[in-house]
Design a protein around this motif. Sequence first.
Motif, PDB file in Angstrom:
ATOM      1  N   ILE B 191      28.755  52.834  93.900  1.00 15.10           N
ATOM      2  CA  ILE B 191      30.194  52.763  94.206  1.00 15.10           C
ATOM      3  C   ILE B 191      30.615  53.966  95.055  1.00 15.10           C
ATOM      4  O   ILE B 191      31.327  53.838  96.030  1.00 15.10           O
ATOM      5  CB  ILE B 191      31.026  52.692  92.901  1.00 15.10           C
ATOM      6  N   TRP B 192      30.141  55.141  94.656  1.00 14.23           N
ATOM      7  CA  TRP B 192      30.461  56.367  95.411  1.00 14.23           C
ATOM      8  C   TRP B 192      29.153  57.041  95.824  1.00 14.23           C
ATOM      9  O   TRP B 192      28.664  57.923  95.114  1.00 14.23           O
ATOM     10  CB  TRP B 192      31.238  57.353  94.528  1.00 14.23           C
ATOM     11  N   PRO B 193      28.575  56.661  96.953  1.00 10.43           N
ATOM     12  CA  PRO B 193      27.297  57.277  97.332  1.00 10.43           C
ATOM     13  C   PRO B 193      27.405  58.791  97.565  1.00 10.43           C
ATOM     14  O   PRO B 193      26.430  59.509  97.421  1.00 10.43           O
ATOM     15  CB  PRO B 193      26.922  56.565  98.634  1.00 10.43           C
ATOM     16  N   LYS B 194      28.609  59.241  97.924  1.00 16.48           N
ATOM     17  CA  LYS B 194      28.796  60.671  98.191  1.00 16.48           C
ATOM     18  C   LYS B 194      29.404  61.343  96.966  1.00 16.48           C
ATOM     19  O   LYS B 194      30.338  60.802  96.371  1.00 16.48           O
ATOM     20  CB  LYS B 194      29.715  60.827  99.401  1.00 16.48           C
ATOM     21  N   LYS B 195      28.882  62.518  96.588  1.00 15.17           N
ATOM     22  CA  LYS B 195      29.342  63.275  95.415  1.00 15.17           C
ATOM     23  C   LYS B 195      29.387  62.358  94.197  1.00 15.17           C
ATOM     24  O   LYS B 195      30.352  62.348  93.414  1.00 15.17           O
ATOM     25  CB  LYS B 195      30.719  63.879  95.667  1.00 15.17           C
ATOM     26  N   SER B 196      28.331  61.583  94.072  1.00 19.16           N
ATOM     27  CA  SER B 196      28.300  60.543  93.046  1.00 19.16           C
ATOM     28  C   SER B 196      28.309  61.099  91.629  1.00 19.16           C
ATOM     29  O   SER B 196      29.004  60.572  90.758  1.00 19.16           O
ATOM     30  CB  SER B 196      27.050  59.697  93.272  1.00 19.16           C
ATOM     31  N   PHE B 197      27.549  62.173  91.389  1.00 22.01           N
ATOM     32  CA  PHE B 197      27.409  62.694  90.029  1.00 22.01           C
ATOM     33  C   PHE B 197      28.769  63.113  89.466  1.00 22.01           C
ATOM     34  O   PHE B 197      29.155  62.698  88.372  1.00 22.01           O
ATOM     35  CB  PHE B 197      26.432  63.879  90.031  1.00 22.01           C
ATOM     36  N   ILE B 198      29.498  63.885  90.257  1.00 16.63           N
ATOM     37  CA  ILE B 198      30.801  64.398  89.781  1.00 16.63           C
ATOM     38  C   ILE B 198      31.788  63.241  89.607  1.00 16.63           C
ATOM     39  O   ILE B 198      32.479  63.150  88.585  1.00 16.63           O
ATOM     40  CB  ILE B 198      31.352  65.442  90.773  1.00 16.63           C
ATOM     41  N   LYS B 199      31.813  62.347  90.599  1.00 20.06           N
ATOM     42  CA  LYS B 199      32.776  61.245  90.535  1.00 20.06           C
ATOM     43  C   LYS B 199      32.481  60.329  89.348  1.00 20.06           C
ATOM     44  O   LYS B 199      33.401  59.902  88.647  1.00 20.06           O
ATOM     45  CB  LYS B 199      32.760  60.460  91.844  1.00 20.06           C
ATOM     46  N   THR B 200      31.196  60.023  89.122  1.00 17.98           N
ATOM     47  CA  THR B 200      30.857  59.146  87.989  1.00 17.98           C
ATOM     48  C   THR B 200      31.168  59.845  86.675  1.00 17.98           C
ATOM     49  O   THR B 200      31.682  59.239  85.732  1.00 17.98           O
ATOM     50  CB  THR B 200      29.369  58.753  88.041  1.00 17.98           C
ATOM     51  N   PHE B 201      30.844  61.142  86.624  1.00 11.95           N
ATOM     52  CA  PHE B 201      31.092  61.916  85.411  1.00 11.95           C
ATOM     53  C   PHE B 201      32.582  61.887  85.054  1.00 11.95           C
ATOM     54  O   PHE B 201      32.961  61.593  83.917  1.00 11.95           O
ATOM     55  CB  PHE B 201      30.609  63.363  85.646  1.00 11.95           C
TER      56      PHE B 201
END
Lengths: 288, 280
Positions: B191-201
């Motif tokens: 869904i968010w390939p960029k800054k994925s870890f922070i956004k998913t978290f």
Amino acid sequence: MLKIDHLTFFYPHRIKPVIDDFSMELPAGGVYGLLGRNGAGKSTLLYLIAGLLTPKSGDVTFAGVNTRLRMPSTLADIFIVPEEFNLPSMPLENYINLYSTFYPNFSREDMERHLSTFELPTDIHLGALSMGQKKKAYMCFALACNTPLLLMDEPTNGLDIPGKAAFLRFIASSMTDDRTVIISTHQVRDINSLLDHVVIMDNRSMLLNESMAEIRRRLAFVTTDNPSLVERAIYAQPGVQGVNVVLPNDGSFDTDVDLKTLFELSATAPESLAAIFPNPQLPPKYEN
Amino acid sequence: MKTDFSLERFNRLFRLEMKRDSRTNLMWLAVIFGLFILLSVQLTAFRDYNYADKNSEVYSWYFNDYTADVMLVFFWIGLFLGGCFSASMMMHPIRDKESAIPSMMLPASQLEKFAVRWITYVPIFIVLYITGFVIIDALRVAYCTVTHPTAINIRFALSPMFNDKSTMLAAICGICAFFSYQSLFVLGSSIWPKKSFIKTFLGLIVLNGICSIYFSGLALALFEPNMNYVPLWLENWLEHFNPTRTMMACAVTAVSIIFSSINYVLAYYRYRESEIIQRW
């Protein structure tokens, strides 16, 4: 053959479409120039042709297959050189070995020939190249893949002066009857001698879609101080060496197409152009 | 040319991905293992310095290998953090337009591209992580055995997980929880390939908050003594419901397999429809 059928595309959160009910058919073979102002939708159209964007309506088919499906067979037939791109940081030799296997028509001899046109050695590391050199290397690879459709977005941006001259030789030397190259640019001087066909886009529509031969047959591009010629001109723009004029060609002129003047004519007097080249794609306000 | 999946093309793509991203991936693994080595050395040295030379506590070190317990805790933390971070890297090639165009135009099917990335960032990560951890832990055990030859309770950090059936079931539940969380990060990456870890978290924190409030409210409404909302059949079922640990572990495993699979499938479909622009 490439067929664009009633294509409409909106960018997110925009009210107006970038491309509105756009249709076009390009037969196989030849170099097509896609010209237009900034924001006219040239790059967007290339991305839509490549299947990298989803249109709101309409579709693009290449050899009868919808490019948006991104089938491996279609992807092996289309190569796009974007204006800006990232390449993996690895030696060019490794890049060729890894990526060329996906393109059945890839030719190593062509690759070496193209690299020598740009005076690039084969033992370079992609991570150590400037943007211009990276672009040259990527274009060499793109042409060596020998895909039937090659899309290039502003290919001369970032190239030095010898690089631009080499680019013309490079495209001209690799053209075959069944290969189609679409070049989107506003650097018209760089590709003036290269094009077989011109498409001018503006206001989300197509202002002109003609072959260079037909434009040459119907229009004459002259630089003159002769007042009678200036009076007859459908477009006149004072220049350093005289007035650049565009005249309806009654057969008495045999001039080269001046793309810059043609583009200015399409931007300032599209109705004059429409009178000479009737075009079903033209917005109603320009129709005579 | 096969349109959906060709093993030959998949192999070529796998080779390409391995060679292209090997340096970055190995660097991340080196960082994780470097931290474990530091932790292991620090814990061992700390114990040795504080207890080994003091008569009153020397046997405490021998009989209580706290180092292994701490290492086990960090194994799980590393697995969850590293696994989720690894999963968020899955869609890294389509993080921006400049990278996405060469990646999306590569003549392979979307299924092959997704499968290669999934295999690299889910199973291969886990295998490398566990292998690396076991090697570092084995080095720690070997060092302690040599420096403390009389010690009788030096053990591997992961050994308590295989002590008995209940610890094994707990470990299985832990692995299931890990896969469930990791699959959410795979979905987040698509869904968010960029800054994925922070956004998913952050997305999970918000989702968790909403779910907690909703289910707390639901539980209150259902089980409030003065409110007779619980149907009779449910009350009877709850009275007679006496699951064993094995049953619970099986249920958790089944639920997590279904949940993870749904997330992976959703991530694939999201990836298949990806464009060079972010629509939301």
